[in-house]
Design a protein around this motif. Structure first.
Motif, short mmCIF file in Angstrom:
data_model
loop_
_atom_site.label_atom_id
_atom_site.label_comp_id
_atom_site.label_asym_id
_atom_site.label_seq_id
_atom_site.Cartn_x
_atom_site.Cartn_y
_atom_site.Cartn_z
N LEU A 1 -2.64 10.96 45.92
CA LEU A 1 -1.31 10.85 45.34
C LEU A 1 -0.37 10.05 46.24
O LEU A 1 0.75 9.71 45.83
CB LEU A 1 -0.73 12.24 45.09
CG LEU A 1 -1.42 13.04 43.98
CD1 LEU A 1 -0.81 14.43 43.88
CD2 LEU A 1 -1.31 12.31 42.65
N ASN A 2 -0.79 9.75 47.43
CA ASN A 2 0.03 8.95 48.33
C ASN A 2 0.02 7.47 47.98
O ASN A 2 0.75 6.69 48.57
CB ASN A 2 -0.45 9.11 49.78
CG ASN A 2 -0.24 10.53 50.29
OD1 ASN A 2 0.73 11.19 49.91
ND2 ASN A 2 -1.16 11.00 51.13
N VAL A 3 -0.85 7.12 47.03
CA VAL A 3 -0.94 5.73 46.57
C VAL A 3 -0.47 5.68 45.14
O VAL A 3 -0.92 6.46 44.29
CB VAL A 3 -2.38 5.20 46.66
CG1 VAL A 3 -2.45 3.76 46.22
CG2 VAL A 3 -2.91 5.33 48.08
N VAL A 4 0.46 4.76 44.82
CA VAL A 4 1.06 4.72 43.49
C VAL A 4 1.16 3.28 43.04
O VAL A 4 1.24 2.35 43.85
CB VAL A 4 2.47 5.38 43.52
CG1 VAL A 4 3.42 4.59 44.40
CG2 VAL A 4 3.04 5.55 42.10
N ASP A 5 1.16 3.10 41.73
CA ASP A 5 1.34 1.78 41.14
C ASP A 5 2.70 1.23 41.57
O ASP A 5 3.72 1.90 41.46
CB ASP A 5 1.27 1.88 39.61
CG ASP A 5 1.23 0.51 38.95
OD1 ASP A 5 1.77 -0.45 39.52
OD2 ASP A 5 0.67 0.43 37.83
N ILE A 6 2.70 0.00 42.07
CA ILE A 6 3.95 -0.57 42.57
C ILE A 6 5.01 -0.66 41.50
O ILE A 6 6.22 -0.58 41.78
CB ILE A 6 3.68 -1.97 43.19
CG1 ILE A 6 4.90 -2.45 43.96
CG2 ILE A 6 3.26 -2.97 42.12
CD1 ILE A 6 4.66 -3.72 44.76
#
Length: 389
Positions: A369-374
């Motif tokens: 969850l620490n990575v998200v669509d820009i």
């Protein structure tokens, strides 16, 4: 024989060849494969390259593998008498012995039926009145055959002097001859060092027959293995004068220098040959030796199997291997831990890297969850709606 039937079936009844190209190929004059060092190095290259997997793919964004018969031929059984491993091993061995390797594509109206490596002693390119290229192959212990060049997969090394064929291995011949001379010198040195030589001198004049009997009896009694004490005796009528034989020792540095020159010529290290390599040595070997062969085979199989129209529709042959199977467990685990959080690996892909079997529903991808669509970063972090902004 299978090959005889195949060539007779494919032999043209009449081909009007009006121009003979000056380029021709002749099998390597020296018997390089009889050299122990050269053969062991080629074997290391061939047995590792033979583990490549050939596939017919549609090269879109997902590189989809097709269900065509070509996959069965490249991955299981390319012809009636070879497995895919034997097939690749043979053509790579030919490539490194002769710097040219030939594979006949057996096809008819229904498609491709098989691939056959050809051990040609000589080859030459011919051209007909319409500019179509043919290749004349002289088969070992067989009649010469003529085939369309478009039906012959042709791999080459040291591709320089000739317009069509790789150069011969003349550059390494002197080194191979020197290696052979060293081996012969060692054999002679060992044999001469194991013999006792000397002169048996008699003060009396003996008939020739008696001299021979006396010599043979002396050898049996004192120079045989039964003489455990190593002591010999003579009387006043005779004396034995030994001849000192000093074996010639070949410097280990000389042996290593010869071996290194051969390995350098083939682009391989001793640790690869003896299977003592570490992860970094394997990586260098893969990138410098196996990967170029895989690239060459992929391109040559693609352009000879498919038409230009089929290639425009992204049909390709690809030879590839799981490089990570030779990586250490720490490297594999580190790679998985770095890639999975970004959704770059599925569960089954991670298991494959670890040489573990796939699991049900293992094609799904996990992501932290620490990575998200820009495009959704603002909404995720502060609850703002990008569209309203």
């Amino acid at each position: 024989m299978i090959f005889d039937k195949l060539f007779k079936k494919r032999q043209k009844t009449e081909v009007s060849l009006v121009a003979n190209q000056s380029n021709s190929f002749g099998a390597f004059g020296g018997d390089a494969y009889s050299s122990e060092i050269y053969r062991s190095a080629i074997d290391a290259i061939a047995r590792n390259t033979a583990k490549l997997k050939g596939s017919h793919i549609i090269k879109d964004e997902l590189n989809k593998t097709t269900q065509s018969n070509i996959n069965y031929l490249l991955q299981i059984q390319p012809n009636e008498i070879m497995s895919a491993y034997d097939f690749l091993y043979k053509i790579v061995t030919h490539l490194y012995i002769y710097n040219n390797a030939f594979v006949l594509i057996d096809r008819d109206e229904s498609g491709i039926k098989g691939f056959y490596p050809i051990n040609a002693t000589n080859a030459s390119l011919l051209e007909d009145s319409r500019g179509n290229l043919y290749i004349r192959l002289f088969i070992r212990d067989g009649e010469p055959i003529i085939q369309k060049y478009s039906d012959i997969i042709h791999l080459r090394r040291h591709f320089n002097s000739s317009q069509y064929f790789g150069d011969a291995n003349d550059a390494i011949m002197n080194t191979l001859d020197l290696a052979h001379t060293q081996n012969e010198g060692l054999n002679v040195s060992i044999k001469s060092g194991a013999n006792i030589r000397g002169i048996m001198k008699y003060d009396l004049v003996l008939p020739e027959a008696d001299m021979i009997k006396t010599r043979d009896r002396f050898i049996k009694d004192f120079l045989g293995v039964s003489n455990n004490g190593g002591v010999m005796i003579t009387d006043t009528k005779s004396s034995f004068i030994p001849i000192e034989s000093k074996p010639i020792n070949i410097d280990d540095k000389q042996l290593l220098a010869i071996k290194t020159k051969i390995y350098d010529y083939l682009g391989i290290s001793e640790n690869i040959v003896t299977s003592k390599y570490n992860e970094n040595e394997w990586g260098a070997f893969y990138e410098s030796v196996i990967e170029p062969i895989a690239t060459q085979m992929s391109l040559e199989f693609t352009r000879k199997i498919f038409t230009q129209r089929e290639i425009r529709f992204k049909n390709y042959i690809m030879f590839e291997s799981g490089r990570l199977q030779f990586a250490s467990n720490s490297t594999k685990i580190n790679l998985i831990s770095q890639l999975i959080p970004y959704g770059l690996l599925s569960i089954n892909q991670a298991l494959e890297i670890l040489n573990l079997p796939a699991v049900k529903d293992g094609d799904k991808r996990l992501q932290t969850l620490n990575v998200v669509d820009i495009n959704k970063a603002n909404k995720y972090q502060v609850g703002e709606d990008n569209e309203r902004d």
